[in-house]
Design a protein around this motif. Structure first.
Motif, PDB file in Angstrom:
ATOM      1  N   LYS A  56       0.822  -1.209   0.000  1.00 30.08           N
ATOM      2  CA  LYS A  56       0.000   0.000   0.000  1.00 30.08           C
ATOM      3  C   LYS A  56       0.863   1.270   0.000  1.00 30.08           C
ATOM      4  O   LYS A  56       0.538   2.252  -0.674  1.00 30.08           O
ATOM      5  CB  LYS A  56      -0.928  -0.014   1.216  1.00 30.08           C
ATOM      6  CG  LYS A  56      -1.845   1.160   1.286  1.00 30.08           C
ATOM      7  CD  LYS A  56      -2.731   1.099   2.518  1.00 30.08           C
ATOM      8  CE  LYS A  56      -3.573   2.360   2.580  1.00 30.08           C
ATOM      9  NZ  LYS A  56      -4.213   2.557   3.831  1.00 30.08           N
ATOM     10  N   THR A  57       1.952   1.260   0.734  1.00 25.35           N
ATOM     11  CA  THR A  57       2.829   2.430   0.803  1.00 25.35           C
ATOM     12  C   THR A  57       3.431   2.742  -0.560  1.00 25.35           C
ATOM     13  O   THR A  57       3.515   3.919  -0.959  1.00 25.35           O
ATOM     14  CB  THR A  57       3.952   2.195   1.835  1.00 25.35           C
ATOM     15  OG1 THR A  57       3.354   1.917   3.095  1.00 25.35           O
ATOM     16  CG2 THR A  57       4.855   3.393   1.952  1.00 25.35           C
ATOM     17  N   ILE A  58       3.830   1.733  -1.303  1.00 30.57           N
ATOM     18  CA  ILE A  58       4.401   1.955  -2.632  1.00 30.57           C
ATOM     19  C   ILE A  58       3.342   2.547  -3.563  1.00 30.57           C
ATOM     20  O   ILE A  58       3.620   3.467  -4.336  1.00 30.57           O
ATOM     21  CB  ILE A  58       5.003   0.654  -3.206  1.00 30.57           C
ATOM     22  CG1 ILE A  58       6.228   0.271  -2.379  1.00 30.57           C
ATOM     23  CG2 ILE A  58       5.367   0.813  -4.680  1.00 30.57           C
ATOM     24  CD1 ILE A  58       6.837  -1.064  -2.724  1.00 30.57           C
ATOM     25  N   LYS A  59       2.108   2.059  -3.471  1.00 29.55           N
ATOM     26  CA  LYS A  59       1.039   2.619  -4.294  1.00 29.55           C
ATOM     27  C   LYS A  59       0.787   4.081  -3.936  1.00 29.55           C
ATOM     28  O   LYS A  59       0.596   4.922  -4.824  1.00 29.55           O
ATOM     29  CB  LYS A  59      -0.247   1.805  -4.142  1.00 29.55           C
ATOM     30  CG  LYS A  59      -0.166   0.440  -4.797  1.00 29.55           C
ATOM     31  CD  LYS A  59      -1.514  -0.201  -4.971  1.00 29.55           C
ATOM     32  CE  LYS A  59      -2.023  -0.841  -3.725  1.00 29.55           C
ATOM     33  NZ  LYS A  59      -3.219  -1.680  -3.984  1.00 29.55           N
ATOM     34  N   GLU A  60       0.813   4.400  -2.654  1.00 30.38           N
ATOM     35  CA  GLU A  60       0.609   5.788  -2.229  1.00 30.38           C
ATOM     36  C   GLU A  60       1.727   6.690  -2.755  1.00 30.38           C
ATOM     37  O   GLU A  60       1.464   7.799  -3.230  1.00 30.38           O
ATOM     38  CB  GLU A  60       0.537   5.880  -0.704  1.00 30.38           C
ATOM     39  CG  GLU A  60      -0.732   5.324  -0.119  1.00 30.38           C
ATOM     40  CD  GLU A  60      -0.721   5.264   1.404  1.00 30.38           C
ATOM     41  OE1 GLU A  60       0.279   5.692   2.035  1.00 30.38           O
ATOM     42  OE2 GLU A  60      -1.726   4.791   1.966  1.00 30.38           O
ATOM     43  N   ILE A  61       2.950   6.230  -2.669  1.00 29.91           N
ATOM     44  CA  ILE A  61       4.088   7.014  -3.159  1.00 29.91           C
ATOM     45  C   ILE A  61       3.982   7.212  -4.669  1.00 29.91           C
ATOM     46  O   ILE A  61       4.172   8.329  -5.180  1.00 29.91           O
ATOM     47  CB  ILE A  61       5.420   6.335  -2.784  1.00 29.91           C
ATOM     48  CG1 ILE A  61       5.636   6.414  -1.274  1.00 29.91           C
ATOM     49  CG2 ILE A  61       6.594   6.936  -3.555  1.00 29.91           C
ATOM     50  CD1 ILE A  61       6.755   5.515  -0.760  1.00 29.91           C
ATOM     51  N   LEU A  62       3.668   6.146  -5.389  1.00 30.69           N
ATOM     52  CA  LEU A  62       3.525   6.238  -6.840  1.00 30.69           C
ATOM     53  C   LEU A  62       2.431   7.243  -7.205  1.00 30.69           C
ATOM     54  O   LEU A  62       2.625   8.104  -8.070  1.00 30.69           O
ATOM     55  CB  LEU A  62       3.240   4.856  -7.429  1.00 30.69           C
ATOM     56  CG  LEU A  62       3.142   4.750  -8.938  1.00 30.69           C
ATOM     57  CD1 LEU A  62       4.412   5.240  -9.618  1.00 30.69           C
ATOM     58  CD2 LEU A  62       2.868   3.297  -9.339  1.00 30.69           C
ATOM     59  N   TRP A  63       1.286   7.176  -6.540  1.00 27.20           N
ATOM     60  CA  TRP A  63       0.203   8.116  -6.828  1.00 27.20           C
ATOM     61  C   TRP A  63       0.586   9.542  -6.426  1.00 27.20           C
ATOM     62  O   TRP A  63       0.299  10.493  -7.154  1.00 27.20           O
ATOM     63  CB  TRP A  63      -1.104   7.702  -6.162  1.00 27.20           C
ATOM     64  CG  TRP A  63      -2.138   8.774  -6.329  1.00 27.20           C
ATOM     65  CD1 TRP A  63      -2.780   9.475  -5.356  1.00 27.20           C
ATOM     66  CD2 TRP A  63      -2.624   9.313  -7.575  1.00 27.20           C
ATOM     67  NE1 TRP A  63      -3.616  10.407  -5.905  1.00 27.20           N
ATOM     68  CE2 TRP A  63      -3.543  10.324  -7.267  1.00 27.20           C
ATOM     69  CE3 TRP A  63      -2.358   9.038  -8.908  1.00 27.20           C
ATOM     70  CZ2 TRP A  63      -4.212  11.069  -8.254  1.00 27.20           C
ATOM     71  CZ3 TRP A  63      -3.013   9.777  -9.892  1.00 27.20           C
ATOM     72  CH2 TRP A  63      -3.932  10.777  -9.562  1.00 27.20           C
ATOM     73  N   ASN A  64       1.235   9.724  -5.280  1.00 28.67           N
ATOM     74  CA  ASN A  64       1.654  11.064  -4.864  1.00 28.67           C
ATOM     75  C   ASN A  64       2.488  11.743  -5.941  1.00 28.67           C
ATOM     76  O   ASN A  64       2.317  12.928  -6.226  1.00 28.67           O
ATOM     77  CB  ASN A  64       2.470  11.017  -3.567  1.00 28.67           C
ATOM     78  CG  ASN A  64       1.607  10.996  -2.337  1.00 28.67           C
ATOM     79  OD1 ASN A  64       0.490  11.493  -2.326  1.00 28.67           O
ATOM     80  ND2 ASN A  64       2.130  10.414  -1.275  1.00 28.67           N
ATOM     81  N   GLU A  95      -4.383   2.371  -7.763  1.00 28.21           N
ATOM     82  CA  GLU A  95      -5.071   1.768  -6.613  1.00 28.21           C
ATOM     83  C   GLU A  95      -5.389   0.300  -6.848  1.00 28.21           C
ATOM     84  O   GLU A  95      -5.473  -0.477  -5.908  1.00 28.21           O
ATOM     85  CB  GLU A  95      -6.351   2.547  -6.300  1.00 28.21           C
ATOM     86  CG  GLU A  95      -6.086   3.893  -5.658  1.00 28.21           C
ATOM     87  CD  GLU A  95      -7.348   4.709  -5.425  1.00 28.21           C
ATOM     88  OE1 GLU A  95      -8.432   4.342  -5.969  1.00 28.21           O
ATOM     89  OE2 GLU A  95      -7.257   5.731  -4.726  1.00 28.21           O
ATOM     90  N   SER A  96      -5.562  -0.093  -8.101  1.00 30.28           N
ATOM     91  CA  SER A  96      -5.922  -1.478  -8.417  1.00 30.28           C
ATOM     92  C   SER A  96      -4.713  -2.404  -8.537  1.00 30.28           C
ATOM     93  O   SER A  96      -4.872  -3.607  -8.751  1.00 30.28           O
ATOM     94  CB  SER A  96      -6.731  -1.540  -9.715  1.00 30.28           C
ATOM     95  OG  SER A  96      -5.889  -1.322 -10.832  1.00 30.28           O
ATOM     96  N   LEU A  97      -3.509  -1.855  -8.429  1.00 27.53           N
ATOM     97  CA  LEU A  97      -2.314  -2.669  -8.608  1.00 27.53           C
ATOM     98  C   LEU A  97      -2.218  -3.770  -7.553  1.00 27.53           C
ATOM     99  O   LEU A  97      -2.436  -3.536  -6.375  1.00 27.53           O
ATOM    100  CB  LEU A  97      -1.051  -1.803  -8.558  1.00 27.53           C
ATOM    101  CG  LEU A  97      -0.824  -0.872  -9.730  1.00 27.53           C
ATOM    102  CD1 LEU A  97       0.410  -0.015  -9.485  1.00 27.53           C
ATOM    103  CD2 LEU A  97      -0.694  -1.633 -11.032  1.00 27.53           C
ATOM    104  N   LYS A  99      -1.077  -8.128 -11.038  1.00 30.08           N
ATOM    105  CA  LYS A  99      -1.241  -7.134 -12.099  1.00 30.08           C
ATOM    106  C   LYS A  99       0.113  -6.571 -12.540  1.00 30.08           C
ATOM    107  O   LYS A  99       0.303  -6.240 -13.711  1.00 30.08           O
ATOM    108  CB  LYS A  99      -2.152  -6.006 -11.647  1.00 30.08           C
ATOM    109  CG  LYS A  99      -2.520  -5.062 -12.753  1.00 30.08           C
ATOM    110  CD  LYS A  99      -3.739  -4.247 -12.392  1.00 30.08           C
ATOM    111  CE  LYS A  99      -4.179  -3.446 -13.574  1.00 30.08           C
ATOM    112  NZ  LYS A  99      -5.419  -3.864 -14.156  1.00 30.08           N
ATOM    113  N   LEU A 100       1.060  -6.484 -11.618  1.00 25.64           N
ATOM    114  CA  LEU A 100       2.390  -5.986 -11.975  1.00 25.64           C
ATOM    115  C   LEU A 100       3.086  -6.902 -12.976  1.00 25.64           C
ATOM    116  O   LEU A 100       3.995  -6.473 -13.683  1.00 25.64           O
ATOM    117  CB  LEU A 100       3.266  -5.822 -10.732  1.00 25.64           C
ATOM    118  CG  LEU A 100       2.913  -4.641  -9.834  1.00 25.64           C
ATOM    119  CD1 LEU A 100       3.785  -4.655  -8.594  1.00 25.64           C
ATOM    120  CD2 LEU A 100       3.047  -3.326 -10.573  1.00 25.64           C
ATOM    121  N   ASN A 101       2.658  -8.160 -13.046  1.00 23.79           N
ATOM    122  CA  ASN A 101       3.237  -9.100 -14.008  1.00 23.79           C
ATOM    123  C   ASN A 101       2.620  -8.970 -15.395  1.00 23.79           C
ATOM    124  O   ASN A 101       3.133  -9.538 -16.349  1.00 23.79           O
ATOM    125  CB  ASN A 101       3.103 -10.536 -13.503  1.00 23.79           C
ATOM    126  CG  ASN A 101       4.002 -10.799 -12.321  1.00 23.79           C
ATOM    127  OD1 ASN A 101       5.128 -10.319 -12.269  1.00 23.79           O
ATOM    128  ND2 ASN A 101       3.500 -11.544 -11.350  1.00 23.79           N
TER     129      ASN A 101
END
Length: 176
Positions: free
Chosen positions: A3-11, A109-111, A115-117
């Protein structure tokens, strides 16, 4: 996916899109309509933000239509072969960018690890893109920021207008 990586990516990606929306929305209307280089970069950035968020890319359905043209048929100010079918208003481009922003947020958010693959794969030609989802997202972020910087530079050079920097998503209010 963490979740933290998704938040950073979106930020960071969201901030990049916010800056693009900001530079276009703060561009004077007369400049937007008369300085074609600015217009073509804005259009190109908008189309490709959406395209690189479309997985698989064969499902891409742009909201603003364009025609691919050869080098001899392009306006000199165009930056690629995708030429808009008409001159779209600033508002039309801004609305498309806001939809792209929402699309980006939903995708991030859906990652999941699965899905990353998945891959963003254009086709089988030697120069076709074939990137993992995380890489196409980072590529798209860099592409967006690159053209945002060009637009900022044009406004600064031509009319001495300075735009704000966004450290994270929602630092800039684009709801004017």
């Amino acid at each position: 996916m963490d979740k933290t990586i998704k938040e950073i990516l979106w930020n960071q990606f969201g901030a990049s899109i916010d800056m693009l929306i900001n530079v276009i929305s703060n561009c004077p209307d007369d400049y937007f309509l008369t300085h074609r280089r600015f217009y073509y970069i804005a259009f190109h950035s908008t189309i490709f933000l959406d395209y690189y968020l479309t997985i698989p890319p064969k499902d891409f359905l742009p909201l603003l239509s364009f025609t691919q043209k050869g080098p001899d048929d392009r306006p000199k100010e165009a930056i690629d072969d995708l030429i808009p079918d008409k001159i779209y208003s600033k508002q039309e481009i801004e609305e498309y960018l806001k939809q792209g922003r929402n699309k980006c947020k939903q995708l991030i958010e859906s990652l999941t690890d699965e899905k990353l693959n998945e891959r963003f794969r254009e086709g089988d030609e030697p120069n076709d893109m074939d990137y993992p989802i995380l890489e196409i997202l980072l590529y798209n972020l860099r592409h967006t920021q690159h053209h945002t910087a060009q637009l900022n530079m044009l406004l600064r050079q031509d009319i001495d207008k300075h735009m704000e920097w966004s450290f994270r998503v929602d630092d800039i209010n684009n709801d004017k």
